[in-house]
Design a protein around this motif. Structure first.
Motif, PDB file in Angstrom:
ATOM      1  N   SER A 114       0.824  -1.219   0.000  1.00 57.82           N
ATOM      2  CA  SER A 114       0.000   0.000   0.000  1.00 57.82           C
ATOM      3  C   SER A 114       0.854   1.263   0.000  1.00 57.82           C
ATOM      4  CB  SER A 114      -0.914   0.015   1.231  1.00 57.82           C
ATOM      5  OG  SER A 114      -1.677  -1.150   1.288  1.00 57.82           O
ATOM      6  N   VAL A 115       1.923   1.254   0.765  1.00 58.39           N
ATOM      7  CA  VAL A 115       2.759   2.452   0.874  1.00 58.39           C
ATOM      8  C   VAL A 115       3.428   2.755  -0.464  1.00 58.39           C
ATOM      9  CG1 VAL A 115       4.722   3.517   2.047  1.00 58.39           C
ATOM     10  CG2 VAL A 115       3.130   2.089   3.352  1.00 58.39           C
ATOM     11  N   SER A 116       4.057   1.761  -1.059  1.00 60.07           N
ATOM     12  CA  SER A 116       4.732   1.985  -2.342  1.00 60.07           C
ATOM     13  C   SER A 116       3.749   2.337  -3.442  1.00 60.07           C
ATOM     14  CB  SER A 116       5.535   0.747  -2.741  1.00 60.07           C
ATOM     15  OG  SER A 116       6.610   0.557  -1.853  1.00 60.07           O
ATOM     16  N   LEU A 117       2.605   1.689  -3.451  1.00 63.05           N
ATOM     17  CA  LEU A 117       1.604   1.989  -4.473  1.00 63.05           C
ATOM     18  C   LEU A 117       1.089   3.419  -4.317  1.00 63.05           C
ATOM     19  CD1 LEU A 117      -0.199  -1.436  -4.509  1.00 63.05           C
ATOM     20  CD2 LEU A 117       1.068  -0.415  -6.400  1.00 63.05           C
ATOM     21  N   MET A 118       0.914   3.870  -3.088  1.00 59.90           N
ATOM     22  CA  MET A 118       0.473   5.233  -2.842  1.00 59.90           C
ATOM     23  C   MET A 118       1.567   6.231  -3.261  1.00 59.90           C
ATOM     24  SD  MET A 118      -0.816   6.944   0.728  1.00 59.90           S
ATOM     25  CE  MET A 118       0.728   6.579   1.550  1.00 59.90           C
ATOM     26  N   LEU A 119       2.807   5.968  -2.859  1.00 57.26           N
ATOM     27  CA  LEU A 119       3.902   6.862  -3.224  1.00 57.26           C
ATOM     28  C   LEU A 119       4.124   6.891  -4.732  1.00 57.26           C
ATOM     29  CD1 LEU A 119       6.449   6.032  -0.385  1.00 57.26           C
ATOM     30  CD2 LEU A 119       5.177   8.159  -0.687  1.00 57.26           C
ATOM     31  N   GLY A 120       3.853   5.771  -5.394  1.00 55.04           N
ATOM     32  CA  GLY A 120       4.031   5.680  -6.827  1.00 55.04           C
ATOM     33  C   GLY A 120       3.105   6.602  -7.608  1.00 55.04           C
ATOM     34  N   LYS A 121       2.070   7.102  -6.969  1.00 60.80           N
ATOM     35  CA  LYS A 121       1.179   8.062  -7.621  1.00 60.80           C
ATOM     36  C   LYS A 121       1.805   9.461  -7.651  1.00 60.80           C
ATOM     37  CE  LYS A 121      -3.040   5.542  -6.576  1.00 60.80           C
ATOM     38  NZ  LYS A 121      -3.249   5.024  -7.903  1.00 60.80           N
ATOM     39  N   ALA A 122       2.847   9.652  -6.827  1.00 57.94           N
ATOM     40  CA  ALA A 122       3.470  10.973  -6.723  1.00 57.94           C
ATOM     41  C   ALA A 122       4.918  11.009  -7.210  1.00 57.94           C
ATOM     42  CB  ALA A 122       3.414  11.450  -5.273  1.00 57.94           C
ATOM     43  N   CYS A 123       5.551   9.852  -7.308  1.00 58.03           N
ATOM     44  CA  CYS A 123       6.944   9.827  -7.747  1.00 58.03           C
ATOM     45  C   CYS A 123       7.239   8.498  -8.441  1.00 58.03           C
ATOM     46  CB  CYS A 123       7.896  10.045  -6.568  1.00 58.03           C
ATOM     47  SG  CYS A 123       8.077   8.660  -5.435  1.00 58.03           S
ATOM     48  N   GLU A 124       8.372   8.470  -9.110  1.00 60.36           N
ATOM     49  CA  GLU A 124       8.789   7.247  -9.789  1.00 60.36           C
ATOM     50  C   GLU A 124       9.352   6.268  -8.761  1.00 60.36           C
ATOM     51  OE1 GLU A 124      12.163   5.816 -12.982  1.00 60.36           O
ATOM     52  OE2 GLU A 124      11.633   7.933 -12.909  1.00 60.36           O
ATOM     53  N   ILE A 125       8.958   5.005  -8.859  1.00 61.33           N
ATOM     54  CA  ILE A 125       9.475   3.976  -7.958  1.00 61.33           C
ATOM     55  C   ILE A 125      10.058   2.857  -8.799  1.00 61.33           C
ATOM     56  CG2 ILE A 125       8.914   2.243  -6.211  1.00 61.33           C
ATOM     57  CD1 ILE A 125       6.956   4.118  -5.023  1.00 61.33           C
ATOM     58  N   SER A 126      11.266   2.447  -8.457  1.00 56.56           N
ATOM     59  CA  SER A 126      11.901   1.323  -9.112  1.00 56.56           C
ATOM     60  C   SER A 126      12.344   0.323  -8.051  1.00 56.56           C
ATOM     61  CB  SER A 126      13.097   1.785  -9.964  1.00 56.56           C
ATOM     62  OG  SER A 126      14.065   2.416  -9.146  1.00 56.56           O
ATOM     63  N   HIS A 127      12.637  -0.887  -8.497  1.00 54.97           N
ATOM     64  CA  HIS A 127      13.062  -1.904  -7.542  1.00 54.97           C
ATOM     65  C   HIS A 127      13.995  -2.916  -8.218  1.00 54.97           C
ATOM     66  CE1 HIS A 127       9.520  -3.683  -9.488  1.00 54.97           C
ATOM     67  NE2 HIS A 127      10.148  -4.840  -9.312  1.00 54.97           N
ATOM     68  N   SER A 128      14.734  -3.602  -7.380  1.00 54.17           N
ATOM     69  CA  SER A 128      15.606  -4.688  -7.817  1.00 54.17           C
ATOM     70  C   SER A 128      15.713  -5.652  -6.651  1.00 54.17           C
ATOM     71  CB  SER A 128      16.980  -4.148  -8.222  1.00 54.17           C
ATOM     72  OG  SER A 128      17.608  -3.512  -7.126  1.00 54.17           O
ATOM     73  N   TYR A 129      16.322  -6.801  -6.913  1.00 52.56           N
ATOM     74  CA  TYR A 129      16.531  -7.758  -5.832  1.00 52.56           C
ATOM     75  C   TYR A 129      17.850  -8.483  -6.035  1.00 52.56           C
ATOM     76  CZ  TYR A 129      15.151 -11.421  -9.096  1.00 52.56           C
ATOM     77  OH  TYR A 129      15.094 -12.261 -10.166  1.00 52.56           O
ATOM     78  N   ARG A 130      18.339  -9.002  -4.942  1.00 54.06           N
ATOM     79  CA  ARG A 130      19.551  -9.815  -4.920  1.00 54.06           C
ATOM     80  C   ARG A 130      19.285 -10.984  -4.010  1.00 54.06           C
ATOM     81  NH1 ARG A 130      24.095  -7.843  -2.052  1.00 54.06           N
ATOM     82  NH2 ARG A 130      23.018  -5.890  -1.678  1.00 54.06           N
ATOM     83  N   ILE A 131      19.788 -12.136  -4.363  1.00 55.19           N
ATOM     84  CA  ILE A 131      19.673 -13.316  -3.510  1.00 55.19           C
ATOM     85  C   ILE A 131      21.065 -13.646  -2.992  1.00 55.19           C
ATOM     86  CG2 ILE A 131      19.109 -15.772  -3.421  1.00 55.19           C
ATOM     87  CD1 ILE A 131      17.106 -15.229  -5.720  1.00 55.19           C
ATOM     88  N   GLU A 132      21.151 -13.859  -1.682  1.00 54.19           N
ATOM     89  CA  GLU A 132      22.430 -14.243  -1.073  1.00 54.19           C
ATOM     90  C   GLU A 132      22.238 -15.553  -0.336  1.00 54.19           C
ATOM     91  OE1 GLU A 132      23.670 -10.980   1.398  1.00 54.19           O
ATOM     92  OE2 GLU A 132      24.299  -9.791  -0.336  1.00 54.19           O
ATOM     93  N   ALA A 133      23.256 -16.406  -0.401  1.00 53.70           N
ATOM     94  CA  ALA A 133      23.194 -17.664   0.335  1.00 53.70           C
ATOM     95  C   ALA A 133      23.304 -17.388   1.824  1.00 53.70           C
ATOM     96  CB  ALA A 133      24.327 -18.582  -0.105  1.00 53.70           C
ATOM     97  N   ALA A 134      22.606 -18.191   2.609  1.00 57.09           N
ATOM     98  CA  ALA A 134      22.625 -18.007   4.068  1.00 57.09           C
ATOM     99  C   ALA A 134      23.961 -18.440   4.635  1.00 57.09           C
ATOM    100  CB  ALA A 134      21.514 -18.807   4.712  1.00 57.09           C
TER     101      ALA A 134
END
Length: 134
Positions: A114-134
């Motif tokens: 909800s927070v990111s979707l709401m903020l996305g109405k006012a600014c650009e939002i991008s994302h990425s991910y990384r996986i690390e072994a435990a």
């Protein structure tokens, strides 16, 4: 949902949620606590992390840690709103499926946070991910 914000001293305020939790906010260069905008940024990370962990748990992924590195740019002039936010998810665990992690992050960003979707109405939002072994 309700909340109250009360002046404490100088430019410090105490926010209290309807569930009774309190936070200190500092509008004077974040000397005593995070600023309100820092809390907004952290809220995006917290909200999306809840989604990612929930989705990965339902997929029976063995997650040992999840961290979101957030970086935001703000407008140069008042109001100094966010103009861009990037969320980098770092998910650690044993035998994590990249397909499941990618799906969890995408679902959070596109449907559940909800927070990111709401903020996305006012600014650009991008994302990425990384996986690390435990």
């Amino acid at each position: 949902m309700k909340a109250t914000v009360s002046w404490s001293k100088e430019l410090q305020f105490i926010g209290e949620s309807s569930s009774g939790h309190q936070i200190l906010m500092d509008g004077d260069g974040a000397k005593a606590a995070a600023s309100p905008m820092e809390y907004v940024l952290m809220a995006a990370g917290g909200c999306s992390s809840v989604d990612v962990i929930s989705i990965l748990s339902k997929a029976r992924q063995q997650v040992s840690d999840c961290k979101v590195n957030l970086e935001a740019q703000r407008a140069d002039s008042t109001p100094r709103v966010f103009t861009h936010i990037h969320l980098e998810f770092v998910v650690s665990g044993t035998d994590l499926s990249e397909k499941h992690v990618a799906r969890a992050v995408q679902l959070s960003m596109d449907k559940y946070c909800s927070v990111s979707l709401m903020l996305g109405k006012a600014c650009e939002i991008s994302h990425s991910y990384r996986i690390e072994a435990a």
